[in-house]
Design a protein around this motif. Structure first.
Motif, mmCIF file in Angstrom:
data_model
loop_
_atom_site.group_PDB
_atom_site.id
_atom_site.type_symbol
_atom_site.label_atom_id
_atom_site.label_comp_id
_atom_site.label_asym_id
_atom_site.label_seq_id
_atom_site.Cartn_x
_atom_site.Cartn_y
_atom_site.Cartn_z
ATOM 1 N N SER A 1 -10.070 -7.635 -9.055
ATOM 2 C CA SER A 1 -10.207 -8.687 -8.050
ATOM 3 C C SER A 1 -10.052 -10.043 -8.724
ATOM 4 C CB SER A 1 -11.576 -8.610 -7.356
ATOM 5 O OG SER A 1 -11.717 -7.400 -6.650
ATOM 6 N N SER B 1 -10.259 -1.044 -9.934
ATOM 7 C CA SER B 1 -9.958 -2.173 -9.051
ATOM 8 C C SER B 1 -10.029 -3.482 -9.821
ATOM 9 C CB SER B 1 -10.920 -2.203 -7.861
ATOM 10 O OG SER B 1 -12.251 -2.417 -8.290
ATOM 11 N N GLN C 1 -2.786 -0.048 -4.131
ATOM 12 C CA GLN C 1 -2.832 -0.999 -3.031
ATOM 13 C C GLN C 1 -3.006 -2.418 -3.555
ATOM 14 O OE1 GLN C 1 -6.219 -1.216 0.003
ATOM 15 N NE2 GLN C 1 -4.620 -0.209 1.219
ATOM 16 N N GLN D 1 -11.266 5.634 -9.804
ATOM 17 C CA GLN D 1 -10.930 4.387 -9.120
ATOM 18 C C GLN D 1 -10.972 3.213 -10.096
ATOM 19 O OE1 GLN D 1 -11.267 4.631 -5.210
ATOM 20 N NE2 GLN D 1 -9.633 3.136 -5.426
ATOM 21 N N GLY E 1 -6.146 4.538 -7.303
ATOM 22 C CA GLY E 1 -7.031 5.668 -7.074
ATOM 23 C C GLY E 1 -6.328 6.986 -7.332
ATOM 24 N N SER F 1 0.843 -1.185 0.000
ATOM 25 C CA SER F 1 0.000 0.000 0.000
ATOM 26 C C SER F 1 0.881 1.238 0.000
ATOM 27 C CB SER F 1 -0.916 0.004 1.232
ATOM 28 O OG SER F 1 -1.843 1.069 1.168
ATOM 29 N N THR G 1 -6.061 -2.099 -6.260
ATOM 30 C CA THR G 1 -6.769 -0.844 -6.515
ATOM 31 C C THR G 1 -5.804 0.251 -6.915
ATOM 32 O OG1 THR G 1 -6.657 -0.161 -4.184
ATOM 33 C CG2 THR G 1 -8.597 -1.404 -4.868
ATOM 34 N N ASP H 1 -6.957 -8.421 -4.309
ATOM 35 C CA ASP H 1 -7.608 -7.159 -4.657
ATOM 36 C C ASP H 1 -6.544 -6.111 -4.939
ATOM 37 O OD1 ASP H 1 -10.471 -7.737 -4.327
ATOM 38 O OD2 ASP H 1 -9.938 -8.075 -2.228
ATOM 39 N N HIS I 1 -7.748 4.610 -1.720
ATOM 40 C CA HIS I 1 -7.817 3.170 -1.975
ATOM 41 C C HIS I 1 -9.246 2.657 -2.048
ATOM 42 C CE1 HIS I 1 -3.568 3.260 -1.370
ATOM 43 N NE2 HIS I 1 -3.624 3.395 -0.051
ATOM 44 N N THR I 2 -10.216 3.529 -1.747
ATOM 45 C CA THR I 2 -11.599 3.048 -1.711
ATOM 46 C C THR I 2 -12.602 3.947 -2.435
ATOM 47 O OG1 THR I 2 -11.910 4.149 0.433
ATOM 48 C CG2 THR I 2 -11.271 1.822 0.479
#
Length: 531
Positions: free
Chosen positions: A145, A143, A168, A141, A159, A107, A157, A155, A135-136
């Motif tokens: 998975s 991502s 991350q 964004q 951002g 991260s 990501t 996972d 990161h969320t």
């Protein structure tokens, strides 16, 4: 960088008489490396006071963790760039390539701070919150998975927003084996190409690199993206051994495609699939031209359809089921010779309607909507008594305005002198249904019913007055006896083998092209097969 002009009426001369530079370093407690703020004060003219004329402040950069690794260096380089394409350049592939030698979590993020906030503990907490949001819930964004066959979940990501950039990697529900890590690393190029496509202007759907993974090692791949706060571009992509899907929505419209790969017995040879894919792409082009579709949206549709209908992998799997579900059999080469060779699918493209295209007639809206699908069924009581059916269909509905003068761009207003145009309304349908039947092991019937219809309504307006309104319908249908063509080829072969032996042992004429969907009535009328 901010520049504050300060009061001062001193005379200014070319001579720089004083330069003062200060550097302030502060640490964000317990969570990041030191951030640096620099300010430079420059006094011009005769130095009669210590007050500078200008103060130049460089914003501080707050890092999530102190690190000199390659990914942090990449983040630092990309952070100074503008636009998602430059911000995310190379980050996706770098994160995936990391798995070649490291399977753990990672991260890192960097955000821009103001100098006045460095000593404020409350601001430090806000910094942590902003880093977490990268990161969320970042403005932009992406991502990825991935589930492994061993049960681990990966996972990834990326951002980005105006003042921050972060990445991350989180591995949960297990650990990664060497085979897992190598399979993940192989997806580096495909992941980066997907990112580059999404952040391009106009956006593209380059997803082919996310469909080639080994399903015995990686069981599923999901890509999600949300880019921008206004005119947001979103993407949802999924792929596993039995299904593939993608839905993308943006300012131009929506692309939605789903492929069912569970009936693998239906899949044809690579050359057969290529033939079918090319035929569909040709018809997509025709639909786009006929309905005046947005070029970039149609390109996204074609690219996504190609990606989801390529790299099927092993096609010889026989599926068995029990209970009330239909029984699936491994198709013979005769059967596969009379179907499209593609997996079943549903696909649609819907263009965002034009906004106030004609203010004088608001009910005249520029639209484009196109759906195409294939569905197949194999049922029966045994391999000796079974039925195979495959239905392909398409539907185009579109409307658009066109200038009366070729090459002249329309500018429709409430002024009647601007109201010189043609208004097109398109409604086209096509269908192809193949039926194959076996009784006591013998092929007793095989045929394909095809139809295509077009409807073109053209309204002509001159200075706002309707001068003509014509609708032109065209419709064609035909039935092709596939069994009859096989029997003719057998008779022309002059061999002494039985028809049953001919079907199982001889090289058969390729009939798969005859069952493919044809949306042009004129082409359907002309296309009688000859051997």
């Amino acid at each position: 960088m901010t520049i504050n002009a300060l009061a001062g009426n001193q005379s200014v001369t070319p001579l720089v008489t004083a330069i003062k530079t200060t550097a302030t370093v502060s640490s964000a407690a317990a969570q990041q490396q030191a951030a640096t703020t620099q300010s430079t004060a420059v006094t011009l003219g005769q130095a009669t006071t210590s007050t500078p004329v200008y103060t130049i402040t460089r914003p501080a950069l707050a890092w999530e963790s102190a690190s000199g690794d390659l990914l942090s260096s990449k983040l630092a380089g990309n952070f100074s760039a503008s636009g998602n394409a430059a911000r995310f350049a190379g980050l996706g592939s770098a994160l995936m390539e990391r798995f070649a030698h490291n399977g753990g979590n990672y991260s890192q993020s960097v955000i821009r701070q103001t100098a006045s906030s460095q000593a404020d503990s409350a601001t430090s907490l806000a910094t942590v919150s902003r880093q977490s949001q990268l990161h969320t819930k970042a403005d932009n964004q992406i991502s990825l998975s991935i589930k492994t066959a061993s049960g681990a979940l990966v996972d990834i990501t990326l951002g980005s927003d105006t003042d921050g950039l972060g990445v991350q990697v989180n591995v949960s529900k297990g650990t990664l084996s060497d085979a897992d890590r190598q399979a993940l690393a192989k997806m580096a190029d495909g992941f980066q190409k997907a990112i580059d496509g999404l952040t391009a202007q106009p956006p593209k759907l380059d997803l082919s690199g996310l469909t080639t993974f080994d399903t015995s090692v990686l069981t599923s791949v999901d890509l999600h993206a949300s880019l921008g706060t206004e005119n947001t571009q979103t993407l949802d992509f999924h792929a596993d051994a039995s299904t593939r899907s993608v839905k993308s929505t943006g300012i131009d419209g929506t692309v939605d495609i789903s492929v069912d790969m569970s009936k693998r017995a239906l899949l044809g040879s690579e050359s057969q699939q290529t033939q079918a894919l090319n035929q569909y792409l040709k018809q997509f082009d025709s639909a786009g031209v006929r309905g005046n579709a947005n070029d970039s949206l149609m390109t996204m549709f074609k690219d996504a359809f190609t990606a989801l209908n390529s790299h099927y992998g092993e096609t010889s799997t026989t599926h068995q089921s029990s209970g009330k579900e239909p029984v699936y059999f491994s198709l013979t080469k005769t059967d596969k010779n009379m179907v499209s060779g593609l997996a079943d699918f549903t696909a649609s493209i819907s263009q965002t309607p034009g906004d106030k295209t004609n203010p004088m007639r608001p009910d005249e809206v520029d639209t484009f909507s196109y759906q195409v699908s294939q569905s197949s069924n194999i049922n029966g009581t045994s391999s000796q008594d079974r039925n195979i059916s495959q239905k392909q269909q398409s539907h185009l509905v579109a409307s658009y305005h066109k200038s009366l003068t070729t090459g002249l761009q329309l500018n429709l207003t409430t002024d009647r002198n601007s109201q010189n145009y043609l208004y097109y309304q398109i409604d086209d349908k096509a269908e192809s249904t193949t039926n194959i039947q076996y009784q006591k092991g013998a092929l007793v019937s095989a045929s394909v019913d095809q139809s295509a219809s077009t409807s073109t309504r053209i309204q002509k307006y001159v200075k706002g007055w309707l001068e003509s309104d014509t609708t032109t319908p065209v419709e064609t249908s035909k039935t092709t006896d596939l069994l009859g063509k096989l029997q003719s080829a057998w008779e022309n072969d002059k061999s002494r083998m039985s028809f049953q032996d001919y079907l199982t042992k001889h090289t058969l004429p390729d009939l798969s092209g005859l069952v493919l969907l044809e949306s042009d009535p004129n082409q359907l009328q002309k296309s009688s097969a000859t051997f």
